[in-house]
Scaffold this motif. Structure first.
Motif, mmCIF file in Angstrom:
data_model
loop_
_atom_site.group_PDB
_atom_site.id
_atom_site.type_symbol
_atom_site.label_atom_id
_atom_site.label_comp_id
_atom_site.label_asym_id
_atom_site.label_seq_id
_atom_site.Cartn_x
_atom_site.Cartn_y
_atom_site.Cartn_z
ATOM 1 N N UNK A 111 11.146 5.703 4.666
ATOM 2 C CA UNK A 111 11.701 6.478 5.783
ATOM 3 C C UNK A 111 12.382 5.613 6.828
ATOM 4 N N UNK A 112 12.432 4.303 6.616
ATOM 5 C CA UNK A 112 12.959 3.397 7.642
ATOM 6 C C UNK A 112 14.400 3.718 7.998
ATOM 7 N N UNK A 113 15.250 3.935 6.995
ATOM 8 C CA UNK A 113 16.667 4.134 7.260
ATOM 9 C C UNK A 113 16.939 5.456 7.963
ATOM 10 N N UNK A 114 15.965 6.365 7.959
ATOM 11 C CA UNK A 114 16.156 7.636 8.636
ATOM 12 C C UNK A 114 15.915 7.518 10.132
ATOM 13 N N UNK B 172 1.420 4.975 14.371
ATOM 14 C CA UNK B 172 2.705 4.557 13.800
ATOM 15 C C UNK B 172 2.991 5.240 12.468
ATOM 16 N N UNK B 173 1.953 5.400 11.651
ATOM 17 C CA UNK B 173 2.156 6.068 10.373
ATOM 18 C C UNK B 173 2.483 7.547 10.579
ATOM 19 N N UNK B 174 1.821 8.166 11.548
ATOM 20 C CA UNK B 174 2.106 9.579 11.834
ATOM 21 C C UNK B 174 3.532 9.746 12.314
ATOM 22 N N UNK B 175 3.993 8.807 13.129
ATOM 23 C CA UNK B 175 5.363 8.845 13.633
ATOM 24 C C UNK B 175 6.364 8.785 12.482
ATOM 25 N N UNK B 176 5.997 8.085 11.409
ATOM 26 C CA UNK B 176 6.868 7.965 10.234
ATOM 27 C C UNK B 176 6.656 9.102 9.236
ATOM 28 N N UNK B 177 5.750 10.016 9.547
ATOM 29 C CA UNK B 177 5.524 11.162 8.671
ATOM 30 C C UNK B 177 4.643 10.893 7.482
ATOM 31 N N UNK B 178 3.870 9.796 7.502
ATOM 32 C CA UNK B 178 2.977 9.492 6.382
ATOM 33 C C UNK B 178 1.919 10.592 6.275
ATOM 34 N N UNK B 179 1.717 11.180 5.114
ATOM 35 C CA UNK B 179 0.697 12.235 4.965
ATOM 36 C C UNK B 179 -0.682 11.740 5.407
ATOM 37 N N UNK B 180 -1.446 12.553 6.118
ATOM 38 C CA UNK B 180 -2.761 12.126 6.627
ATOM 39 C C UNK B 180 -3.693 11.562 5.555
ATOM 40 N N UNK B 181 -3.646 12.120 4.352
ATOM 41 C CA UNK B 181 -4.541 11.613 3.306
ATOM 42 C C UNK B 181 -4.195 10.176 2.923
ATOM 43 N N UNK C 62 0.844 -1.196 0.000
ATOM 44 C CA UNK C 62 0.000 0.000 0.000
ATOM 45 C C UNK C 62 0.877 1.244 0.000
ATOM 46 N N UNK C 63 0.461 2.318 -0.670
ATOM 47 C CA UNK C 63 1.279 3.537 -0.721
ATOM 48 C C UNK C 63 1.679 4.060 0.670
ATOM 49 N N UNK C 64 0.806 3.930 1.655
ATOM 50 C CA UNK C 64 1.147 4.392 3.003
ATOM 51 C C UNK C 64 2.305 3.588 3.578
ATOM 52 N N UNK C 65 2.305 2.260 3.318
ATOM 53 C CA UNK C 65 3.397 1.419 3.796
ATOM 54 C C UNK C 65 4.668 1.676 3.004
ATOM 55 N N UNK C 66 4.530 1.970 1.720
ATOM 56 C CA UNK C 66 5.702 2.339 0.911
ATOM 57 C C UNK C 66 6.370 3.581 1.485
#
Length: 439
Positions: A36-39, A240-249, A27-31
């Motif tokens: 951002x994992x290595x950051x 968890x997604x917010x912590x990784x900076x995933x855009x809310x949309x 899914x694009x959110x997981x992508x």
């Protein structure tokens, strides 16, 4: 040093391999999380190893259970412990032990200490059964009290009480939450589960996912492949997604695609994500869910705004938002907003006079909802600023008049105004008088 380089390149290869081979399924959110994992900063835990080991012992036919959802529910608050049973025998001791451990006594240090000591005495009787031991273990796991929880497990072993999957799930929660836990400790739990032919259930996956700090998206991807229901962790997914900076949309799209986007808890989680990542769009989201889903915010919703502006160093806007949303959503327990303000106030730097004035204001408005620990911290800090401060004494007429003034002026009329210069002269004067540093 060589091992570190080998592990790093193995990690790069593994992540790259998963990305290449499953790109069309991710899914694009997981992508976005994967990119951002290595950051992210490394922790003591090798989370990838934990996920892979968990997969190896997870059965294809997972058992549905309620442990995780029950764990996330707040314990009922009581001011006083229940009285001991009239007769002490195995049944009554087990029941009384569970009654003590299943409640929250946050408003009384004396009650908390009594519960802790009494639980130790009851454990020493040697008659507690598995259900009771799990209940007591949960009591300490919720507090992340590693020392006490370890003692409970040791006593279970001494009493020959065989653990079940609930026991191991609680220990997973404890180990993953505890900052000093190392990978070997979690691996040893999995090994013990293997030896005892103990299979993970849904709660096992949920507990692990909820406590991972970096690689949670890998476990989520695996759970999607296993068709694990995600409704119980929808709020954690957003966190968890917010912590990784995933855009809310993108988050919202993920929730909608998996049909887990409805309900006040997940709406609040999304509101928090918007505040963190796109605060200018938060009311657009609120308007959207109000129109489409009939969303009506609760006290948690208001507290999110209060916390956000307090963290920004603008507690006056936090206070104003709290009052605004309490009126907008017609909250009946708005006192909790002032508990949040009081908690934030602990770390605020002001002149002694201003700090104590606001502390007493928040304390007055919170009424009797101030937890014992917070109350003692506030009193202790007040005494360091002014030894004559007494939170037990009645509020003076001058104080009550000042409180009414703060209430009146910090109450927005109409929509929120989050620029000092756009507010009324009275509001600006109030902020300068109470919230700005002055020595």
């Amino acid at each position: 040093m060589l091992n570190c380089h080998v592990r790093y390149f193995w990690f790069r290869w593994r992540v790259g391999y998963r990305t290449i081979t499953r790109l069309n399924q991710v899914h694009p959110a997981l992508e976005y999380q994967l990119s951002n994992t290595e950051k992210a900063a490394r922790t003591l835990l090798d989370e990838t190893k934990i996920i892979e080991t968990l997969k190896l012992i997870t059965p294809s036919d997972l058992v549905q259970d309620v442990q995780y959802s029950n764990f996330r529910k707040p314990k009922p608050i009581k001011h006083y412990p229940p009285p001991p049973p009239k007769s002490l025998e195995e049944y009554s001791i087990n029941k009384y032990t569970r009654d003590l451990a299943e409640s929250n006594y946050q408003y009384s240090f004396q009650a908390e200490n009594y519960i802790d000591q009494t639980l130790q005495d009851l454990i020493s009787t040697g008659v507690l059964n598995l259900q009771t031991y799990n209940c007591v273990l949960e009591h300490y796991v919720r507090k992340v009290n590693y020392h006490r929880a370890s003692m409970i497990k040791k006593r279970m072993d001494e009493d020959n009480v065989e653990p079940d999957i609930q026991t191991y799930n609680l220990l997973l929660q404890l180990y993953l939450k505890y900052d000093k836990t190392k990978t070997e400790s979690v691996m040893s739990l999995f090994e013990k589960m293997r030896k005892e032919n103990m299979e993970p259930n849904l709660s096992s996956l949920y507990f692990v996912y909820s406590n991972l700090k970096q690689m949670d998206h890998l476990l989520l991807e695996d759970m999607m492949v296993m068709k694990v229901p995600l409704g119980n962790i929808n709020t954690v997914i957003v966190k968890n997604m917010a912590k990784s900076g995933v855009p809310p949309k993108l988050m919202l799209r993920f929730l909608e695609d998996h049909k887990i986007h409805r309900g006040i808890p997940v709406n609040n989680a999304m509101i928090e994500a918007y505040l963190q990542l796109e605060p200018e769009s938060v009311f657009d989201y609120i308007d959207q869910i109000s129109q489409n889903d009939g969303f009506k915010g609760n006290t948690k919703t208001a507290k999110l705004f209060v916390s956000y502006y307090c963290t920004k160093g603008e507690p006056y806007f936090g206070l104003s938002y709290g009052k605004y949303l309490a009126e907008k959503f017609r909250l009946t327990n708005a006192e909790e907003i002032y508990v949040t303000m009081l908690s934030h106030h602990l770390n605020v730097v002001l002149s002694p006079e201003r700090w104590i004035a606001l502390a007493r204001y928040y304390y007055y408005k919170a009424k009797k909802l101030v937890p014992a620990k917070l109350k003692s911290q506030i009193i202790a800090k007040s005494l360091t600023l002014d030894s004559n401060t007494n939170f037990s004494e009645e509020f003076t007429k001058d104080e009550l008049q000042a409180f009414r003034r703060i209430d009146t002026i910090s109450n927005w009329k109409g929509k929120p105004i989050t620029k000092i210069s756009d507010n009324t002269p009275e509001y600006q004067k109030l902020v300068e008088e109470y919230f700005m540093k002055s020595y």
